[in-house]
Design an enzyme around this catalytic site. Structure first.
Site, PDB file in Angstrom:
ATOM      1  N   THR A 169       0.945  -1.104   0.000  1.00  0.00           N
ATOM      2  CA  THR A 169       0.000   0.000   0.000  1.00  0.00           C
ATOM      3  C   THR A 169       0.974   1.138   0.000  1.00  0.00           C
ATOM      4  O   THR A 169       2.094   0.952   0.441  1.00  0.00           O
ATOM      5  CB  THR A 169      -0.794  -0.001   1.326  1.00  0.00           C
ATOM      6  N   ARG A 197     -14.144  -6.396  -2.911  1.00  0.00           N
ATOM      7  CA  ARG A 197     -13.517  -6.382  -1.586  1.00  0.00           C
ATOM      8  C   ARG A 197     -12.880  -5.019  -1.351  1.00  0.00           C
ATOM      9  O   ARG A 197     -12.161  -4.492  -2.186  1.00  0.00           O
ATOM     10  CB  ARG A 197     -12.430  -7.449  -1.496  1.00  0.00           C
ATOM     11  N   GLY A 199     -10.547  -3.040   1.547  1.00  0.00           N
ATOM     12  CA  GLY A 199      -9.743  -3.266   2.748  1.00  0.00           C
ATOM     13  C   GLY A 199      -9.733  -2.053   3.654  1.00  0.00           C
ATOM     14  O   GLY A 199     -10.648  -1.229   3.639  1.00  0.00           O
ATOM     15  N   ASP A 200      -8.653  -1.954   4.423  1.00  0.00           N
ATOM     16  CA  ASP A 200      -8.563  -0.879   5.416  1.00  0.00           C
ATOM     17  C   ASP A 200      -8.319   0.485   4.802  1.00  0.00           C
ATOM     18  O   ASP A 200      -8.663   1.512   5.389  1.00  0.00           O
ATOM     19  CB  ASP A 200      -7.396  -1.173   6.370  1.00  0.00           C
ATOM     20  N   THR A 220      -0.175   0.157   6.538  1.00  0.00           N
ATOM     21  CA  THR A 220      -0.028  -0.811   5.452  1.00  0.00           C
ATOM     22  C   THR A 220       0.052  -2.199   6.080  1.00  0.00           C
ATOM     23  O   THR A 220       0.453  -2.335   7.227  1.00  0.00           O
ATOM     24  CB  THR A 220       1.239  -0.542   4.608  1.00  0.00           C
ATOM     25  N   GLY A 221      -0.347  -3.219   5.311  1.00  0.00           N
ATOM     26  CA  GLY A 221      -0.288  -4.576   5.849  1.00  0.00           C
ATOM     27  C   GLY A 221      -1.569  -5.323   5.569  1.00  0.00           C
ATOM     28  O   GLY A 221      -2.266  -5.027   4.598  1.00  0.00           O
ATOM     29  N   HIS A 222      -1.903  -6.278   6.432  1.00  0.00           N
ATOM     30  CA  HIS A 222      -3.089  -7.092   6.200  1.00  0.00           C
ATOM     31  C   HIS A 222      -4.340  -6.296   6.550  1.00  0.00           C
ATOM     32  O   HIS A 222      -4.643  -6.060   7.716  1.00  0.00           O
ATOM     33  CB  HIS A 222      -3.015  -8.390   7.004  1.00  0.00           C
ATOM     34  N   GLY A 223      -5.068  -5.873   5.514  1.00  0.00           N
ATOM     35  CA  GLY A 223      -6.193  -4.955   5.679  1.00  0.00           C
ATOM     36  C   GLY A 223      -7.245  -5.377   6.685  1.00  0.00           C
ATOM     37  O   GLY A 223      -7.683  -4.585   7.522  1.00  0.00           O
TER      38      GLY A 223
END
Length: 319
Positions: A169, A197, A199-200, A220-223
């Site tokens: 991201t 989908r 995400g965050d 950033t990372g796993h949403g």
């Protein structure tokens, strides 16, 4: 009014950065930080600076945002972006947008030209048309690498989760000379994600948050993990309790890891202009400029420092 020293911090995504992409990622975050900083040096606002820095990374195919975004299960690019102004907590976001080069520009227009905060998919598309944002063919955003990866993930024995470790991201946070903070975040999301989908990134408080009373952060990372703990707002909460940007970032990332098993990275600036770039993944490309010094790195504990003049000179020669 006490003049602040402007600061910008950018990230190009947390996860695993393959050796052959390292140089490009380093150069890309450095370029973005220098561009954002030059906006601040000219007296531009924090909002202008973070938009400019993120736009620079959306245009860079090394990052999973704008051109270079990963593909959804159908092989299309769907992008999310958010921008927030710490002065009055105004924010604008778009989700699942296709066929535009710079989702962050559209997010800013949502913030400034509508009474809403988040426009999605078809509605965001109509708004982009109304604002005269040029449409580009979806293929123009797709790189060879994204297509390769999408194909690999379609194979019956593939594990898309494995590939999602190098999630990217892009994001930026800044404080300007008037002490206003802002954040911006933009992404192509998860490789082979379900259509629709989100995400965050497009979610206020998760993908980013900015408040002059405490500071600004971009994540950033796993949403899905980031959304569960509302990571950006959590970091600012910790700073409101008196933690430094670095301790606040580490505490929140640690909570996300122990509570929901999620990994990620964050950049932070507080209202005093102190900054941090922290991550629980293997790597995160990041860069910051403060006091005319550029700092940047990818690995934990890695930190190069150059003067801005020196960095700009090597920029011109091609990093």
């Amino acid at each position: 009014l006490r003049r602040m020293k402007p600061v910008i911090v950018v990230h190009g995504g947390a996860g695993r950065i393959f050796k052959e992409r390292e140089e490009g990622c380093r150069a890309g975050v450095v370029r973005a930080a220098l561009r954002g900083y030059s906006v601040l040096k000219r007296g531009g606002s924090a909002v202008d600076a973070v938009e400019e820095a993120v736009r620079s990374m959306e245009d860079d195919p090394h990052f999973n945002a704008g051109c270079g975004s990963v593909l959804n299960e159908k092989g299309e690019v769907e992008m999310d972006a958010i921008i927030m102004d710490g002065k009055n907590l105004d924010s604008g976001a778009v989700s699942a947008v296709k066929c535009i080069a710079n989702p962050i520009k559209l997010a800013r227009l949502v913030m400034e030209k509508t009474k809403h905060m988040l426009l999605t998919d078809h509605g965001a598309h109509l708004f982009a048309q109304a604002m005269g944002i040029p449409e580009i063919p979806g293929e123009k955003l797709i790189t060879e690498r994204s297509r390769e990866r999408w194909k690999k993930n379609l194979e019956p024995d593939s594990n898309p989760e494995e590939f999602q470790k190098d999630l990217g991201t892009v994001g930026a946070v800044a404080i300007d000379s008037e002490g206003n903070v802002a954040c911006a975040t933009s992404t192509g999301g998860l490789s082979n994600k379900m259509i629709g989908r989100v995400g965050d990134t497009a979610c206020i408080g998760s993908g980013g948050y900015a408040d002059n009373h405490s500071g600004a952060t971009s994540t950033t990372g796993h949403g899905e993990s980031i959304m569960k703990v509302v990571l950006a707002r959590l970091i600012l909460h910790h700073m409101e309790q008196g933690m430094s940007p670095e301790v606040a970032a580490d505490t929140a990332l640690d909570y996300m890891k122990t509570r929901v098993g999620g990994l990620g990275g964050v950049i932070v600036v507080n209202k005093a202009g102190e900054w941090a770039a922290r991550f629980s993944t293997k790597q995160m490309s990041w860069a910051t400029v403060k006091d005319d010094n550029l700092h940047y790195g990818i690995y934990a504990g890695e930190k190069h420092i150059k003067s801005v003049d020196e960095a700009l000179a090597s920029e011109r020669e091609g990093f």
